[in-house]
Design a protein around this motif. Structure first.
Motif, short mmCIF file in Angstrom:
data_model
loop_
_atom_site.label_atom_id
_atom_site.label_comp_id
_atom_site.label_asym_id
_atom_site.label_seq_id
_atom_site.Cartn_x
_atom_site.Cartn_y
_atom_site.Cartn_z
N ALA A 8 0.82 -1.21 0.00
CA ALA A 8 0.00 0.00 0.00
C ALA A 8 0.86 1.26 0.00
O ALA A 8 1.81 1.38 0.77
N THR A 9 0.51 2.19 -0.89
CA THR A 9 1.15 3.50 -0.87
C THR A 9 0.59 4.31 0.30
O THR A 9 -0.38 3.90 0.95
N ALA A 10 1.17 5.47 0.53
CA ALA A 10 0.71 6.31 1.63
C ALA A 10 -0.75 6.71 1.43
O ALA A 10 -1.55 6.69 2.38
N THR A 11 -1.13 7.07 0.19
CA THR A 11 -2.51 7.48 -0.09
C THR A 11 -3.48 6.32 0.06
O THR A 11 -4.55 6.46 0.67
N GLN A 12 -3.11 5.16 -0.48
CA GLN A 12 -3.97 3.99 -0.36
C GLN A 12 -4.15 3.60 1.11
O GLN A 12 -5.26 3.29 1.56
N ALA A 13 -3.06 3.64 1.86
CA ALA A 13 -3.11 3.28 3.27
C ALA A 13 -4.03 4.23 4.05
O ALA A 13 -4.79 3.81 4.92
N LEU A 14 -3.99 5.50 3.70
CA LEU A 14 -4.83 6.48 4.37
C LEU A 14 -6.31 6.18 4.14
O LEU A 14 -7.10 6.16 5.09
N HIS A 15 -6.68 5.92 2.90
CA HIS A 15 -8.08 5.66 2.58
C HIS A 15 -8.57 4.33 3.16
O HIS A 15 -9.72 4.22 3.61
N LEU A 16 -7.70 3.32 3.14
CA LEU A 16 -8.11 1.98 3.56
C LEU A 16 -7.85 1.72 5.04
O LEU A 16 -8.10 0.61 5.53
N HIS A 17 -7.34 2.73 5.75
CA HIS A 17 -7.04 2.59 7.19
C HIS A 17 -6.06 1.45 7.43
O HIS A 17 -6.26 0.58 8.27
N LEU A 18 -4.97 1.48 6.65
CA LEU A 18 -3.92 0.47 6.74
C LEU A 18 -2.59 1.15 7.03
O LEU A 18 -2.41 2.34 6.74
N PRO A 19 -1.61 0.40 7.56
CA PRO A 19 -0.27 0.96 7.64
C PRO A 19 0.33 1.07 6.24
O PRO A 19 0.05 0.23 5.38
N GLU A 20 1.12 2.08 6.00
CA GLU A 20 1.80 2.19 4.71
C GLU A 20 2.67 0.95 4.50
O GLU A 20 3.37 0.51 5.41
N GLY A 21 2.60 0.38 3.31
CA GLY A 21 3.36 -0.82 3.02
C GLY A 21 2.63 -2.12 3.31
O GLY A 21 3.15 -3.20 3.03
N ALA A 22 1.41 -2.02 3.85
CA ALA A 22 0.62 -3.23 4.13
C ALA A 22 0.28 -3.93 2.82
O ALA A 22 0.18 -3.29 1.77
N PRO A 23 0.09 -5.26 2.84
CA PRO A 23 -0.22 -5.97 1.59
C PRO A 23 -1.59 -5.61 1.04
O PRO A 23 -2.57 -5.56 1.78
N VAL A 24 -1.65 -5.35 -0.25
CA VAL A 24 -2.92 -5.08 -0.93
C VAL A 24 -2.95 -5.89 -2.22
O VAL A 24 -1.91 -6.31 -2.74
N LEU A 25 -4.15 -6.12 -2.72
CA LEU A 25 -4.34 -6.79 -4.01
C LEU A 25 -4.86 -5.76 -5.01
O LEU A 25 -5.85 -5.08 -4.75
N PHE A 26 -4.17 -5.65 -6.13
CA PHE A 26 -4.54 -4.67 -7.15
C PHE A 26 -5.20 -5.39 -8.31
O PHE A 26 -4.64 -6.34 -8.88
#
Length: 236
Positions: A186-204
């Protein structure tokens, strides 16, 4: 290549156990001492893993009682007919959408190719958050050819549903003609929206939907919170 931290491996293992039904909503997890013994680590490492899971909304602790499963990852099927509200409801959760932006701009190269347009042709873009029981599980962007669907942004404002919006634009049905999945951090922006730590695993996910005649009607990009969603590939 950086190795996954031990605490993160423990969190992912427990999340997988929850997703596969080994622990149900409301079940108490093994104690910190038991988990430490099982994984061959100290209790501080286990505590870090459980804290991370709590931040994701997967578990919660009760003083003096232990750590309990708060929710299971949302089952989300991907097949020929991807319908968000129907899929989330079928998983036993309340679906929801939050509009982040509705814009009109020139199509980039990937969008133009997917939608059968020329690069620079006008597209309407719907950016938003997908929710399950009020918790963000996906950050999405849907792109539509503006010439064919001139009023779709206004309709999306009213419905917050791609299916309903396309129906009102004389597309009674649509099917998924391609899906591409990749794992990312997760990027910083994605993490902010998804309530995740930056760098957390995400599926794109990148998906293309087409009308019954095979004409592309939507090009979608979605970033799913990896620990909150179980994607299932179906043929239907």
């Amino acid at each position: 290549m950086n190795k996954t931290p031990i605490w993160k491996s423990i969190a992912l293992s427990l999340t997988s156990d929850i997703a596969e039904g080994r622990y149900q909503t409301g079940d108490r997890l093994p104690t910190e001492a038991q988990l430490a013994a099982t994984h061959g680590v100290n209790r501080h490492t286990v505590r870090r893993a459980l804290s991370d899971m709590a931040d994701q909304g997967l578990v919660h602790s009760r003083r003096g009682a232990g750590v309990f499963v708060a929710t299971r990852p949302t089952e989300y099927p991907i097949g020929k007919r991807v319908r968000y509200h129907k899929s989330i409801s079928a998983s036993g959760k309340m679906p929801g959408k939050k509009i982040l932006a509705l814009t009109t701009r020139a199509a980039d190269e990937a969008e133009a190719e997917a939608l059968g347009l020329d690069t620079g042709d006008t597209v309407h873009v719907y950016d938003g958050l997908s929710l399950a029981d009020g918790q963000p599980i996906g950050l999405f962007q849907s792109v539509f050819p503006a010439k064919r669907f001139p009023d779709i942004l206004q309709i999306l404002t009213e419905t917050q549903s791609v299916t309903k919006a396309l129906q009102r634009c004389d597309v009674p049905d649509y099917t998924r003609i391609s899906t591409r999945l990749t794992a990312r951090a997760a990027t910083a922006t994605q993490a902010l929206h998804l309530h995740l730590p930056e760098g957390a695993p995400v599926l794109f996910s990148i998906g293309i939907n087409a009308d019954p005649e095979g004409n592309p009607v939507e090009y979608g990009r979605t970033t799913f919170a990896g620990e909150r969603v179980t994607l299932t590939l179906n043929e239907d």
